[in-house]
Design a protein around this motif. Structure first.
Motif, short mmCIF file in Angstrom:
data_model
loop_
_atom_site.label_atom_id
_atom_site.label_comp_id
_atom_site.label_asym_id
_atom_site.label_seq_id
_atom_site.Cartn_x
_atom_site.Cartn_y
_atom_site.Cartn_z
N ILE A 160 0.73 -1.33 0.11
CA ILE A 160 -0.06 -0.12 0.01
C ILE A 160 0.87 1.33 0.12
O ILE A 160 0.68 2.18 -0.94
CB ILE A 160 -1.09 0.08 1.16
CG1 ILE A 160 -2.01 -1.10 1.06
CG2 ILE A 160 -1.73 1.36 1.43
CD1 ILE A 160 -2.94 -1.46 2.29
N ILE A 161 1.85 1.21 0.80
CA ILE A 161 2.87 2.30 0.80
C ILE A 161 3.48 2.47 -0.53
O ILE A 161 3.63 3.56 -1.12
CB ILE A 161 3.98 2.23 2.08
CG1 ILE A 161 3.18 2.17 3.34
CG2 ILE A 161 5.00 3.28 1.92
CD1 ILE A 161 4.42 1.92 4.32
N ALA A 162 3.92 1.09 -1.06
CA ALA A 162 4.58 1.37 -2.24
C ALA A 162 3.74 1.98 -3.34
O ALA A 162 4.17 2.69 -4.26
CB ALA A 162 5.31 -0.08 -2.81
N VAL A 163 2.56 1.56 -3.58
CA VAL A 163 1.47 1.84 -4.74
C VAL A 163 1.16 3.35 -4.44
O VAL A 163 1.31 4.21 -5.23
CB VAL A 163 0.19 1.05 -4.72
CG1 VAL A 163 -0.76 1.40 -5.67
CG2 VAL A 163 0.88 -0.46 -5.15
N GLY B 49 13.01 -3.56 11.06
CA GLY B 49 14.32 -3.14 10.50
C GLY B 49 14.45 -3.45 8.90
O GLY B 49 14.63 -2.70 8.18
N ALA B 50 14.03 -4.86 8.63
CA ALA B 50 14.03 -5.29 7.44
C ALA B 50 12.87 -4.59 6.42
O ALA B 50 12.94 -4.57 5.46
CB ALA B 50 13.86 -6.93 7.33
N PHE B 51 11.81 -4.52 7.13
CA PHE B 51 10.63 -3.83 6.63
C PHE B 51 10.97 -2.16 6.25
O PHE B 51 10.61 -2.17 5.11
CB PHE B 51 9.34 -3.63 7.96
CG PHE B 51 8.28 -3.09 6.98
CD1 PHE B 51 7.24 -3.82 6.59
CD2 PHE B 51 8.22 -1.85 7.17
CE1 PHE B 51 6.07 -3.15 6.08
CE2 PHE B 51 7.06 -0.97 6.96
CZ PHE B 51 5.79 -1.74 6.00
N LEU C 123 13.28 -2.45 3.04
CA LEU C 123 12.60 -2.76 1.97
C LEU C 123 11.67 -1.75 1.17
O LEU C 123 11.75 -1.59 -0.03
CB LEU C 123 11.77 -3.97 1.91
CG LEU C 123 12.33 -5.26 2.09
CD1 LEU C 123 11.40 -6.50 2.55
CD2 LEU C 123 13.14 -5.64 0.78
N GLU C 124 11.31 -0.86 2.12
CA GLU C 124 10.53 0.38 1.64
C GLU C 124 11.33 1.39 1.06
O GLU C 124 10.80 1.96 0.20
CB GLU C 124 9.85 0.96 2.94
CG GLU C 124 8.41 0.18 3.20
CD GLU C 124 7.53 0.02 2.27
OE1 GLU C 124 7.26 0.80 1.81
OE2 GLU C 124 6.84 -1.39 2.29
N LEU D 123 14.30 0.62 -0.33
CA LEU D 123 14.80 -0.06 -1.43
C LEU D 123 13.66 0.50 -2.47
O LEU D 123 14.00 0.66 -3.67
CB LEU D 123 15.16 -1.53 -1.23
CG LEU D 123 15.59 -2.17 -2.53
CD1 LEU D 123 17.00 -1.75 -2.71
CD2 LEU D 123 15.76 -3.71 -2.10
N ASP D 124 12.48 0.13 -2.37
CA ASP D 124 11.27 0.20 -3.02
C ASP D 124 11.27 1.65 -3.65
O ASP D 124 11.04 1.73 -4.87
CB ASP D 124 9.94 -0.21 -2.48
CG ASP D 124 8.91 -0.22 -3.56
OD1 ASP D 124 8.79 -1.20 -4.57
OD2 ASP D 124 8.10 0.87 -3.55
N ALA D 125 11.25 2.78 -2.90
CA ALA D 125 11.42 3.88 -3.20
C ALA D 125 12.51 4.29 -4.09
O ALA D 125 12.18 5.05 -5.20
CB ALA D 125 11.54 4.65 -1.92
N SER D 126 13.66 3.84 -4.01
CA SER D 126 14.69 4.04 -4.81
C SER D 126 14.51 3.53 -6.31
O SER D 126 14.85 3.88 -7.22
CB SER D 126 16.15 3.48 -4.28
OG SER D 126 16.41 3.96 -3.07
N PHE D 127 13.95 2.25 -6.29
CA PHE D 127 13.72 1.49 -7.67
C PHE D 127 12.53 2.50 -8.29
O PHE D 127 12.46 2.71 -9.49
CB PHE D 127 13.04 0.28 -7.38
CG PHE D 127 14.07 -0.92 -7.44
CD1 PHE D 127 14.93 -1.30 -8.41
CD2 PHE D 127 14.37 -1.47 -6.37
CE1 PHE D 127 15.90 -2.24 -8.43
CE2 PHE D 127 15.54 -2.51 -6.05
CZ PHE D 127 16.05 -2.93 -7.13
N SER D 128 11.53 2.97 -7.46
CA SER D 128 10.46 3.80 -8.08
C SER D 128 11.10 4.98 -8.69
O SER D 128 10.17 5.56 -9.64
CB SER D 128 9.50 4.20 -6.91
OG SER D 128 9.16 2.70 -6.37
N PHE D 129 12.09 5.66 -8.29
CA PHE D 129 12.53 6.95 -8.87
C PHE D 129 12.45 6.75 -10.46
O PHE D 129 12.12 7.89 -11.00
CB PHE D 129 13.96 7.34 -8.21
CG PHE D 129 13.80 7.65 -6.97
CD1 PHE D 129 12.79 8.15 -5.98
CD2 PHE D 129 15.06 7.46 -6.22
CE1 PHE D 129 12.78 8.44 -4.87
CE2 PHE D 129 15.12 7.84 -4.72
CZ PHE D 129 13.95 8.27 -4.10
N ASP D 130 13.26 6.00 -10.98
CA ASP D 130 13.56 5.92 -12.24
C ASP D 130 12.00 5.87 -12.96
O ASP D 130 11.88 6.33 -14.12
CB ASP D 130 14.36 4.88 -12.66
CG ASP D 130 14.95 4.74 -13.89
OD1 ASP D 130 15.44 5.94 -14.40
OD2 ASP D 130 14.88 3.74 -14.65
#
Length: 358
Positions: free
Chosen positions: A89-92, A240-242, A245-246, A248-255
């Motif tokens: 949900i945070i990612a989308v 911490g792992a959560f 990952l959040e 990390l997903d943000a960094s992938f989303s930039f592009d």
């Protein structure tokens, strides 16, 4: 006792919710196209853009799904469930909707509601502001992803190598503390010297924030997971792992978010298309974890981290030259495909010892 081989229908079952979101998203795209244009041709055009954005997000996120699965397999079931529900949900909604709005809020120094109105009424101006913010975003995201990739390769406990010569050479120096940070700093300095002076300062400050964010997430994640383990005796991989990952997903989303503005300047069309793609990433992640695909194919993870490393370099290069997003997406997918093919070949040559744990 026989082992049940997953059927094709079982595999497709992992994508049930992705298919549902796809149907809803495409319907919304068609409705939005009709409301905006009032013509069949205009509706078809926007419908096509939504489809292309979804495919773009999926192609750019193959490696994201693999890295997510690698981290999730060490997380407790409770935190796995939380990431695959709240995390998505945070990612989308966070990265595909809130993030582009926040960029305009900060860059144009306006309020969130004004940014939403600007996106709805003046999409061209909104797109221009997004493009103007590309350099710091690329510097931040590229640095974070470069640290993620190098942290995988500079690991003295890593004993499975795909590109044996290169990875074996890297492993000789992996015990040197902070070597990956030194490598990233050298790359940062090299790119900053190529850029004009006014852009160089912005690039370096944004890149340093990307590096600090990675280090802070690592430190905070270790503290939180250690605290949780002490209190509850849980296995590693909690909040911490959560958090990792959040980010990390943000960094992938930039592009993907920035690249989407090359196809359309309408924030809502972008959110629909990228949201559809994000659901497939979630489905792929669940499938990789539950079917143990990373264990079955020993080089798949390596391919993902090579793709991340190349993506980080591409994000740096994009501060100077424009590189089409289709090249970025196809490049990562090709690397992962080659890694999968190499894993299958290894499995056929070594049927007695499939995929030992690293």
């Amino acid at each position: 006792m026989t082992t049940q081989v997953p059927s094709q229908s079982t595999t497709l079952g992992y994508f049930k919710w992705a298919f549902v979101v796809t149907a809803i998203g495409l319907a919304l795209g068609a409705w939005l196209g009709w409301e905006m244009t009032g013509t069949a041709a205009g509706t078809a055009s926007i419908f096509f853009i939504v489809c292309v954005l979804a495919v773009l997000e999926i192609s750019l996120s193959f490696d994201n799904a693999i890295v997510n699965a690698n981290k999730l397999k060490d997380m407790t079931p409770k935190w796995q469930h939380r990431f695959l529900t709240w995390g998505i949900i945070i990612a989308v909604f966070g990265m595909r909707i809130v993030f582009p709005v926040l960029i305009v809020v900060i860059a144009a120094n306006i309020g969130p509601w004004q940014a939403m109105v600007l996106a709805a009424t003046q999409p061209e101006e909104y797109s221009r502001i997004m493009y103007d913010a590309h350099l710091p975003i690329a510097a931040f995201g590229g640095t974070f992803l470069m640290m993620v990739a190098l942290n995988f390769f500079f690991d003295h406990e890593k004993d499975v190598h795909w590109v044996a010569g290169l990875e074996g050479w890297i492993s000789k120096y992996s015990s040197i503390r902070g070597i990956e940070i030194a490598v990233v700093l050298c790359v940062m300095l090299g790119f900053s010297r190529i850029l004009p002076p006014e852009e160089s300062v912005l690039f370096m400050s944004s890149a340093i924030w990307g590096l600090l964010t990675f280090l802070l997430v690592e430190v905070l994640g270790g503290i939180l997971d250690k605290s949780e383990e002490t209190m509850s005796g849980a296995a590693r991989g909690g909040f911490g792992a959560f958090l990792y990952l959040e980010v990390l997903d943000a960094s992938f989303s930039f592009d993907g978010v920035i690249g989407a503005f090359a196809l359309t300047s309408n924030l809502f069309i972008i959110a629909i298309g990228l949201g559809i793609g994000a659901m497939y990433v979630r489905s792929m992640t669940i499938m990789l974890v539950e079917k143990g695909t990373l264990t079955q194919y020993r080089f798949l993870e390596h391919g993902a981290f090579y793709a991340i490393l190349i993506l980080s370099v591409i994000m740096y290069v994009q501060t100077i030259y424009h590189i089409p997003e289709v090249i970025t997406g196809l490049g990562g997918a090709t690397l992962i495909g080659i890694a999968l093919w190499s894993s299958i070949r290894w499995n056929r040559a070594n049927p007695e010892g499939l995929a030992p744990a690293e």
